[in-house]
Design an enzyme around this catalytic site. Sequence first.
Site: not given
Length: 420
Positions: A136, A231, A259
Site C-alpha cells: 500500500y 516506500d 509516520k
Amino acid sequence: MFAEAEKVIPGGVNSPVRAFKGVGGTPIFVKEAKGAYLYDEDGNRLIDYINSWGPMILGHAHEPVVNAVIEKAKKGTSFGMPTEIETKIAELAVSMVPNIDKIRFVNSGTEACMSAVRLARGYTGKDKIIKFAGCYHGHSDSFLIQAGSGASTFGTPNSPGVTKGTAKDTLLAQYNNIDNVKALIEANKGKIACIIIEPVAGNMGCIPPKEGFLQGLRTLCDENDMLLIFDEVMTGFRLAKGGAQELYGINADIVCFGKVIGGGLPVGAFAARNEIMNYLAPLGPVYQAGTLSGNPLAMAAGLAMLTELNTNPEVFKRLEDKTAYLHEGIAKVLTENSITHTINRVGSMISVHFDEADVVDFDTAAKGNNDTFKKFFHGMLNAGVYIAPSAFETWFITDALSYEDLDFTIEAVKKVATAL
C-alpha cells in the site's frame, strides 16, 4: 458516539480501517493517550500496538515532542513561507539516511509516494510503474491496484474511480518473486520508469523480503534504466536510523517517508540524490507543491523525534529485543493451545497470521483464517490490548512498552487462546 459520527462522516470514520468492518463491532473512540496506553471515552485503559500506525515509536505524548509543538505553536501555526526549522530537519534526515542528498517535505505518505512516482517518470521519461500486490502506497490512483490493508479488508482492492488509463500504466508484481518481476520487465521493455516497494511490507501483515529479493530488484533497475523507490513510510527511522536501506544494505534511488518523521503530526517526505531531486520544481520541470508542506508544527515534532533517535540509537536494539520477547511469548502460548499460526517479525514490526504456511506475499497472507482473527481481535480488546482491527496490518511496538506490559499482553493471548 459512532452513531452520531455516521450521520455526518461517511461510515462514521475518516479512514476506512477504523470502522471495524473487518472485525465487526463498534470502533473505539480514544479520549487521550500516554506512553504505551490508550484511554477510551468509556474510561478503559488499553495497551496500544498500533501506535497511530507507526509514528509513536517513543510512546504517546512523548514530552520532548509535545513541548516542541507547544513552543512552536505559540509563534504561529502556518505561514506558507520558508522557515529555518525546515532546513534543520532536512539536514538531520539527510545525515541519518544513506544515499540521499536532498529531501522534500509534504503532508502525508500518500503525497510522498505519489510525488516520488511523478519524479521518477519525469526523470526517466517513461510512463509505466511496477508495484506489488498487497503493498500500500497511499490512495493515489496509480496505487489502488491490489493495494493491501484497508482495500483488502473491504474486499475491493481495485477502487471504482480509478480510470482504465491510469490502471494500464501500473504493472502488478508478486512480492518476493523476482522471476515474476523479470517477466514484467521483459514484456514492457523500455517503458518502465520505476519499481516502488515497501522493503518490508506492512499492509498485508508484516512480510520481510526474502534473501536476495531487494538486491535482485536493485540489479534489475540498474540493468534497465529504471529507478528503485523504497516506500519507507512505515520502516523509515523505525527499523534503523537509516531505515530499511541501512538494515539491508540496499540503496534505493528515491525514498519515501512518513509516520515517525512527523512525530505524530501529518508529515510525509521523499528524498534522493542531487541529480534526481534537481528535476523537481523550482529547479526542474517536475511540479510538486503544497501550502502546508513544511508546516512549522509538524517540523518541530519531527525534529524533536529524529533528534532523540539520532542521539539515542540504542532505542532500536531495545525495540527489537521487546518485539522478539513478545514474539516468543505469543508463539509459545498459541502452540501450547494448538492454535494454527505463523508469526512474522522484522525489528519492531510484527504480525500474527492464523495459517500454518509461511506468509511471504499477498496470496499467502490472504489464506489466514479471518474468523479466528476476528475472535482474537475482540478477545484481546476485551482483555485490555488494542491491536490493528484488520488481519492485513502489522503491529508496531513502542519503546514506551515495559516488560510488564509485554507479559500482560502474553497473558491476554493465553486467555484468548484458551477460549479459541
